[in-house]
Design an enzyme around this catalytic site. Structure first.
Site, mmCIF file in Angstrom:
data_model
loop_
_atom_site.group_PDB
_atom_site.id
_atom_site.type_symbol
_atom_site.label_atom_id
_atom_site.label_comp_id
_atom_site.label_asym_id
_atom_site.label_seq_id
_atom_site.Cartn_x
_atom_site.Cartn_y
_atom_site.Cartn_z
ATOM 1 N N GLN A 8 0.826 -1.205 0.000
ATOM 2 C CA GLN A 8 0.000 0.000 0.000
ATOM 3 C C GLN A 8 0.860 1.254 0.000
ATOM 4 O O GLN A 8 1.638 1.508 0.913
ATOM 5 C CB GLN A 8 -0.928 0.013 1.214
ATOM 6 C CG GLN A 8 -1.891 1.196 1.225
ATOM 7 C CD GLN A 8 -2.905 1.077 2.329
ATOM 8 O OE1 GLN A 8 -2.540 1.129 3.496
ATOM 9 N NE2 GLN A 8 -4.173 0.919 1.978
ATOM 10 N N THR A 13 -2.968 0.874 -3.945
ATOM 11 C CA THR A 13 -2.684 -0.324 -3.165
ATOM 12 C C THR A 13 -2.695 -1.514 -4.104
ATOM 13 O O THR A 13 -3.648 -1.725 -4.857
ATOM 14 C CB THR A 13 -3.742 -0.533 -2.058
ATOM 15 O OG1 THR A 13 -3.780 0.633 -1.224
ATOM 16 C CG2 THR A 13 -3.398 -1.747 -1.209
ATOM 17 N N GLY A 108 10.506 4.032 5.716
ATOM 18 C CA GLY A 108 9.234 3.600 5.149
ATOM 19 C C GLY A 108 9.257 2.120 4.818
ATOM 20 O O GLY A 108 10.256 1.591 4.334
ATOM 21 N N ALA A 109 8.121 1.449 5.057
ATOM 22 C CA ALA A 109 8.039 0.012 4.785
ATOM 23 C C ALA A 109 8.338 -0.288 3.327
ATOM 24 O O ALA A 109 9.006 -1.273 3.008
ATOM 25 C CB ALA A 109 6.647 -0.507 5.154
ATOM 26 N N ASP A 110 7.855 0.576 2.427
ATOM 27 C CA ASP A 110 8.079 0.340 0.998
ATOM 28 C C ASP A 110 9.547 0.371 0.643
ATOM 29 O O ASP A 110 10.033 -0.435 -0.171
ATOM 30 C CB ASP A 110 7.312 1.367 0.164
ATOM 31 C CG ASP A 110 7.625 2.816 0.549
ATOM 32 O OD1 ASP A 110 8.116 3.050 1.676
ATOM 33 O OD2 ASP A 110 7.364 3.714 -0.276
ATOM 34 N N ARG A 111 10.303 1.255 1.274
ATOM 35 C CA ARG A 111 11.735 1.381 0.986
ATOM 36 C C ARG A 111 12.501 0.168 1.514
ATOM 37 O O ARG A 111 13.429 -0.320 0.862
ATOM 38 C CB ARG A 111 12.278 2.673 1.577
ATOM 39 C CG ARG A 111 11.531 3.901 1.062
ATOM 40 C CD ARG A 111 11.979 5.176 1.723
ATOM 41 N NE ARG A 111 13.258 5.631 1.166
ATOM 42 C CZ ARG A 111 13.889 6.719 1.598
ATOM 43 N NH1 ARG A 111 13.382 7.428 2.603
ATOM 44 N NH2 ARG A 111 15.038 7.086 1.052
ATOM 45 N N ASP A 130 12.362 4.659 -6.885
ATOM 46 C CA ASP A 130 10.949 4.275 -6.923
ATOM 47 C C ASP A 130 10.125 5.551 -6.951
ATOM 48 O O ASP A 130 10.223 6.380 -6.052
ATOM 49 C CB ASP A 130 10.601 3.426 -5.697
ATOM 50 C CG ASP A 130 9.208 2.809 -5.785
ATOM 51 O OD1 ASP A 130 8.469 3.114 -6.728
ATOM 52 O OD2 ASP A 130 8.878 2.003 -4.898
ATOM 53 N N THR A 133 3.886 8.671 -5.225
ATOM 54 C CA THR A 133 3.541 9.988 -4.713
ATOM 55 C C THR A 133 4.806 10.792 -4.451
ATOM 56 O O THR A 133 4.873 11.988 -4.715
ATOM 57 C CB THR A 133 2.718 9.851 -3.422
ATOM 58 O OG1 THR A 133 1.578 9.033 -3.684
ATOM 59 C CG2 THR A 133 2.267 11.213 -2.927
#
Length: 259
Positions: A8, A13, A108-111, A130, A133
């Site tokens: 997400q 998401t 951040g979790a995404d990173r 990446d 946003t």
């Protein structure tokens, strides 16, 4: 094993299903922090049914989210409808080498997921770009540790800001313009955004490499970065599956699969 992976971001998401061998289905939804577990379940059940699958067949779940207020509902989705306790990146989940930054809890979790996916695939020191946003530049050391990086506004955010702040500037689509020097308002804006982001990427990659002082491989991921394929030599590999690969590996490291 039938794994539901949920990644997400602030805008979209991604829901993806892995059958133990391959990713067999993927869907995207607009990120809405207030969406309930029941709403997710209805939407997901319909999409699964269209692929000949059922929500009851899913028996594992991993969640990576940069929207803290959504995690409660995604956790309940797994608990109520999959009857499993999901792995949530950031909740004492084993990732591998610790993040070597001043405040690891702020990463951040995404990173972190991208760092795992990149290290799994590419040798040596890495830069992972990446763009969503925000556009992030993440430095991953040869041992897999997240070393920090850069956060810049995402390309769509920049377009939105131009449109909303300047009365005469329209909302436009991102595309590579035929010329750098625009001849009308739209081509001016397209050039500024497209080539401006190429310059941002090239400039920051060069500065990161100079500061790091060792050879680095640059990987681009995310739907927006793919627009720049063929337009710059600063990105060595375009890898749209990096995040999913990272989520699958994290799941393996934290279950009997990784034992």
């Amino acid at each position: 094993m039938m794994l539901l992976a949920i990644e997400q971001g602030n805008t979209n998401t991604l829901f993806a299903v892995h059958d133990g061998t391959d990713w067999i289905a993927q869907w995207r939804a607009a990120t809405e922090a207030s969406r309930t577990a029941d709403e997710y379940a209805v939407w997901l059940s319909q999409l699964l049914d269209m692929r000949g699958l059922s929500i009851g067949a899913l028996d594992a779940c991993i969640v990576s989210s940069v929207v803290p207020q959504s995690i409660f509902n995604l956790r309940n989705l797994a608990r109520r409808y999959l009857n499993v306790e999901p792995l949530v990146v950031g909740d004492n989940v084993r990732l591998g080498p610790a993040a070597r930054i001043d405040k690891p809890s702020e990463a951040g979790a995404d990173r972190l997921v991208n760092a795992v996916g990149a290290h799994l695939t590419y040798p040596g020191d890495l830069i992972v770009i990446d763009s969503g946003t925000a556009t992030t530049f993440d430095v991953v050391a040869a041992d897999g540790a997240f070393e920090g990086g850069i956060i810049a506004p995402g390309i769509n955010l920049s377009l939105q800001a131009l449109h909303e702040a300047a009365a005469m500037l329209p909302r436009i689509a991102i595309q590579k313009p035929a010329r750098v020097i625009g001849k009308d308002t739209v081509s001016n804006m397209q050039s500024g955004v497209f080539w401006g982001y190429i310059a941002l990427i090239e400039g920051l990659v060069a500065r990161i490499k100079a500061e790091w002082g060792k050879p680095m491989t640059v990987i681009g991921t995310g739907g927006v970065v793919s627009l720049f394929e063929g337009a710059t030599d600063s990105i060595d590999h375009f890898d749209p599956d990096l995040t999913l690969r990272g989520l699958l590996e994290i799941h393996r490291r934290n279950t009997h699969m990784g034992a």
